[in-house]
Motif scaffolding. Structure first.
Motif, PDB file in Angstrom:
ATOM      1  N   LEU A 261       0.827  -1.203   0.000  1.00 17.31           N
ATOM      2  CA  LEU A 261       0.000   0.000   0.000  1.00 17.31           C
ATOM      3  C   LEU A 261       0.863   1.256   0.000  1.00 17.31           C
ATOM      4  CD1 LEU A 261      -2.811   1.285   0.189  1.00 17.31           C
ATOM      5  CD2 LEU A 261      -2.651   1.099   2.672  1.00 17.31           C
ATOM      6  N   GLU A 262       1.931   1.280   0.804  1.00 13.20           N
ATOM      7  CA  GLU A 262       2.822   2.437   0.851  1.00 13.20           C
ATOM      8  C   GLU A 262       3.520   2.659  -0.495  1.00 13.20           C
ATOM      9  OE1 GLU A 262       5.521   1.914   4.039  1.00 13.20           O
ATOM     10  OE2 GLU A 262       4.005   2.135   5.625  1.00 13.20           O
ATOM     11  N   LEU A 263       3.994   1.575  -1.098  1.00 16.02           N
ATOM     12  CA  LEU A 263       4.662   1.702  -2.399  1.00 16.02           C
ATOM     13  C   LEU A 263       3.696   2.180  -3.470  1.00 16.02           C
ATOM     14  CD1 LEU A 263       6.859  -1.550  -2.376  1.00 16.02           C
ATOM     15  CD2 LEU A 263       7.645   0.810  -2.131  1.00 16.02           C
ATOM     16  N   GLU A 264       2.477   1.680  -3.429  1.00 13.07           N
ATOM     17  CA  GLU A 264       1.494   2.072  -4.435  1.00 13.07           C
ATOM     18  C   GLU A 264       1.095   3.527  -4.269  1.00 13.07           C
ATOM     19  OE1 GLU A 264      -2.234  -0.180  -6.587  1.00 13.07           O
ATOM     20  OE2 GLU A 264      -2.025  -0.359  -4.420  1.00 13.07           O
ATOM     21  N   GLU A 265       0.928   3.968  -3.023  1.00 18.33           N
ATOM     22  CA  GLU A 265       0.589   5.373  -2.792  1.00 18.33           C
ATOM     23  C   GLU A 265       1.731   6.297  -3.214  1.00 18.33           C
ATOM     24  OE1 GLU A 265      -0.654   5.922   1.227  1.00 18.33           O
ATOM     25  OE2 GLU A 265      -2.763   5.541   0.705  1.00 18.33           O
ATOM     26  N   GLU A 266       2.972   5.859  -2.987  1.00 21.59           N
ATOM     27  CA  GLU A 266       4.118   6.660  -3.422  1.00 21.59           C
ATOM     28  C   GLU A 266       4.167   6.751  -4.949  1.00 21.59           C
ATOM     29  OE1 GLU A 266       9.009   6.740  -3.002  1.00 21.59           O
ATOM     30  OE2 GLU A 266       7.820   5.204  -1.977  1.00 21.59           O
ATOM     31  N   LEU A 267       3.836   5.641  -5.620  1.00 10.77           N
ATOM     32  CA  LEU A 267       3.819   5.636  -7.081  1.00 10.77           C
ATOM     33  C   LEU A 267       2.739   6.552  -7.629  1.00 10.77           C
ATOM     34  CD1 LEU A 267       5.024   4.287  -9.665  1.00 10.77           C
ATOM     35  CD2 LEU A 267       3.245   2.549  -9.434  1.00 10.77           C
ATOM     36  N   TRP A 268       1.606   6.631  -6.922  1.00  6.72           N
ATOM     37  CA  TRP A 268       0.471   7.440  -7.373  1.00  6.72           C
ATOM     38  C   TRP A 268       0.458   8.833  -6.754  1.00  6.72           C
ATOM     39  CZ3 TRP A 268      -3.615   6.619 -10.821  1.00  6.72           C
ATOM     40  CH2 TRP A 268      -3.583   5.395 -11.490  1.00  6.72           C
ATOM     41  N   THR A 269       1.566   9.246  -6.167  1.00 10.13           N
ATOM     42  CA  THR A 269       1.666  10.601  -5.623  1.00 10.13           C
ATOM     43  C   THR A 269       2.241  11.533  -6.678  1.00 10.13           C
ATOM     44  OG1 THR A 269       1.962   9.789  -3.361  1.00 10.13           O
ATOM     45  CG2 THR A 269       2.692  12.036  -3.829  1.00 10.13           C
ATOM     46  N   PHE A 270       1.502  12.587  -6.992  1.00 11.10           N
ATOM     47  CA  PHE A 270       1.953  13.564  -7.983  1.00 11.10           C
ATOM     48  C   PHE A 270       2.762  14.639  -7.266  1.00 11.10           C
ATOM     49  CE2 PHE A 270      -1.934  11.683  -9.647  1.00 11.10           C
ATOM     50  CZ  PHE A 270      -1.515  11.270 -10.898  1.00 11.10           C
ATOM     51  N   ASP A 271       4.053  14.657  -7.555  1.00 12.89           N
ATOM     52  CA  ASP A 271       4.983  15.577  -6.912  1.00 12.89           C
ATOM     53  C   ASP A 271       5.765  16.297  -8.005  1.00 12.89           C
ATOM     54  OD1 ASP A 271       6.787  16.945  -5.396  1.00 12.89           O
ATOM     55  OD2 ASP A 271       7.713  15.193  -4.467  1.00 12.89           O
ATOM     56  N   PRO A 272       5.638  17.616  -8.096  1.00 11.20           N
ATOM     57  CA  PRO A 272       6.361  18.351  -9.156  1.00 11.20           C
ATOM     58  C   PRO A 272       7.861  18.105  -9.154  1.00 11.20           C
ATOM     59  CG  PRO A 272       4.720  19.768  -8.144  1.00 11.20           C
ATOM     60  CD  PRO A 272       4.741  18.504  -7.330  1.00 11.20           C
ATOM     61  N   SER A 273       8.456  17.879  -7.994  1.00 11.00           N
ATOM     62  CA  SER A 273       9.902  17.654  -7.946  1.00 11.00           C
ATOM     63  C   SER A 273      10.306  16.338  -8.601  1.00 11.00           C
ATOM     64  CB  SER A 273      10.388  17.674  -6.493  1.00 11.00           C
ATOM     65  OG  SER A 273       9.824  16.607  -5.751  1.00 11.00           O
ATOM     66  N   LYS A 274       9.379  15.385  -8.726  1.00 10.48           N
ATOM     67  CA  LYS A 274       9.668  14.116  -9.384  1.00 10.48           C
ATOM     68  C   LYS A 274       9.519  14.214 -10.900  1.00 10.48           C
ATOM     69  CE  LYS A 274       6.843  11.366  -7.194  1.00 10.48           C
ATOM     70  NZ  LYS A 274       6.196  10.142  -6.674  1.00 10.48           N
ATOM     71  N   GLY A 275       8.943  15.294 -11.391  1.00  9.28           N
ATOM     72  CA  GLY A 275       8.792  15.462 -12.836  1.00  9.28           C
ATOM     73  C   GLY A 275       7.526  14.869 -13.408  1.00  9.28           C
ATOM     74  N   ASN A 276       6.589  14.384 -12.563  1.00  8.86           N
ATOM     75  CA  ASN A 276       5.344  13.824 -13.094  1.00  8.86           C
ATOM     76  C   ASN A 276       4.206  14.823 -13.100  1.00  8.86           C
ATOM     77  OD1 ASN A 276       4.908  13.973 -10.348  1.00  8.86           O
ATOM     78  ND2 ASN A 276       4.366  11.810 -10.089  1.00  8.86           N
ATOM     79  N   VAL A 277       4.537  16.119 -12.945  1.00  3.00           N
ATOM     80  CA  VAL A 277       3.565  17.212 -13.069  1.00  3.00           C
ATOM     81  C   VAL A 277       4.101  18.211 -14.086  1.00  3.00           C
ATOM     82  CG1 VAL A 277       2.312  19.043 -11.881  1.00  3.00           C
ATOM     83  CG2 VAL A 277       2.814  16.915 -10.677  1.00  3.00           C
ATOM     84  N   VAL A 278       3.287  18.544 -15.082  1.00  2.00           N
ATOM     85  CA  VAL A 278       3.676  19.482 -16.140  1.00  2.00           C
ATOM     86  C   VAL A 278       2.825  20.742 -16.007  1.00  2.00           C
ATOM     87  CG1 VAL A 278       3.929  19.848 -18.628  1.00  2.00           C
ATOM     88  CG2 VAL A 278       4.240  17.553 -17.657  1.00  2.00           C
TER      89      VAL A 278
END
Length: 396
Positions: A261-278
């Protein structure tokens, strides 16, 4: 052999990506900008021609009815560490041949699918998500998350597709809402938090349903084993050992579930510093991510004392950068109306955009032309006199 060679790359260099969003959040406009970047349509027509809306009814109504696809060229540029690793795996190949092979392998074809946003055509979106490798979730920063955005997020989770969040129409925060730099930052942060909250709720609901199913199975197994123990005589010591093993297995299974659950929530967390937000305005054909902005600020020496990997951790956070001292200070929500205390994101990402829009609008007014940028702001009670961002410093 050359005559039978396909013009498209191999399947491992081909990707299927769909654009999903609520209606009128800018999917087709974003597709136009990507087509213009590939040289398919002109820059002047990008954002207005609605290139992928090929049906007459779609052009007349101004909405997408049927999903449309187009193949776009993309050159993947990995980071330097990946290049070094790949060249090391080349074995006895020469350096020049390895470099040529790497460049050839960086050429990809992205089959882009523009799907409808209206709920009446949701079947088109479901079909697109089932066949794609990835998806872009477009959100209008003025309207925020809508009902269709929630449903698309749920469908993407059911297909195990983690979207890339695209915050569109950034310019409207200035032109339509008349927000200051700090106010615009807080609104963008709030939208990202809402998307993350929705994704977390979807994950936890799915996990709860799975646990309910598992509980029913275990309950049925326990009832069956109890009935068997009543019918047959067994050793009490053996029964206790089996019970202890069962409890140990249940505990291990619960710990694994929590880890997953923790890994999945981390994968589905949108964080601009990770580059998955444009952050983008598709109509004007520009966009950026926090990692790309950090590299740009460092290369142009606007902020030269902070390396990009460190800088991107602070660019979209509640901090401000002091140019004179070169230090980063905490920014508080109470300073939202203080033009002398602007967040790092507001200063280096939003201020140049705000200045360009204000400059174009002022120049148009000086020559007697009505401002196109702020023409729609009148209905919201915002005029050009409402925008006062202070003198600022360090915006480059």
């Amino acid at each position: 052999m050359s005559r039978n060679k396909s013009i498209l790359p191999s399947p491992d260099q081909t990707r299927l990506v769909t654009i999903t969003a609520h209606v009128d959040h800018g999917k087709t406009t974003l597709a136009d900008s990507l087509c213009e970047h590939n040289g398919i349509i002109s820059e002047r027509l990008a954002g207005t021609v609605r290139y992928l809306d090929s049906m007459e009814e779609e052009q007349r109504r101004g909405i997408t009815i049927r999903s449309s696809a187009i193949a776009l060229k993309h050159v993947y540029r990995p980071v330097k560490k990946m290049n070094v690793k790949n060249s090391g795996n080349g074995g006895g190949n020469g350096g020049g041949n390895a470099g040529a092979e790497t460049n050839a392998n960086n050429n990809y074809v992205v089959h882009l699918i523009d799907s409808p946003g209206h709920v009446d055509f949701s079947a088109e979106v479901s079909s697109a998500l089932q066949i794609c490798d990835g998806t872009l979730l477009v959100v209008d920063v003025v309207e925020g998350m809508c009902a269709r955005t929630h449903s698309i997020l749920r469908e993407a989770y059911s297909q195990k597709l983690v979207p890339v969040l695209v915050l569109n129409k950034i310019d409207r925060l200035c032109a339509d809402l008349g927000l200051s730099l700090n106010q615009a930052y807080v609104r963008l942060r709030s939208i990202i938090e809402n998307v993350n909250a929705a994704a977390s709720a979807i994950i936890r609901n799915a996990r709860a349903q799975a646990m309910d199913v598992e509980y029913d199975k275990n309950k049925a197994k326990a009832a069956m084993s109890m009935s068997m123990s009543i019918q047959t005589e067994g050793d009490n010591c053996i029964d206790k050992e089996e019970e202890q093993q069962h409890q140990l297995q249940m505990k291990q299974s619960q710990e694994e579930e929590e880890e997953t659950l923790e890994l999945e929530e981390e994968l589905w967390t949108f964080d601009p510093s990770k580059g998955n937000v444009v952050f983008t305005t598709a109509l004007y054909g520009w966009g950026f991510t926090i990692p790309s902005l950090a590299r740009s600020l460092f290369k142009s020496k606007i902020i030269s004392n902070i390396k990009p990997p460190i800088m991107r951790q602070y660019l979209f956070h509640d901090v401000r950068y002091d140019v004179a001292s070169g230090k980063i200070f905490k920014w508080k929500i109470g300073d939202i109306d203080d033009d002398d205390k602007v967040t790092m994101f507001g200063e280096y990402a939003l201020r140049p955009l705000w200045d360009i829009m204000m400059g174009v609008s002022t120049a148009a007014t000086c020559v007697g032309i009505e401002s196109v940028i702020f023409s729609s702001a009148g209905g919201n009670g915002h005029g050009q006199h409402d925008y006062d961002f202070g003198s600022g410093s360090g915006s480059g």
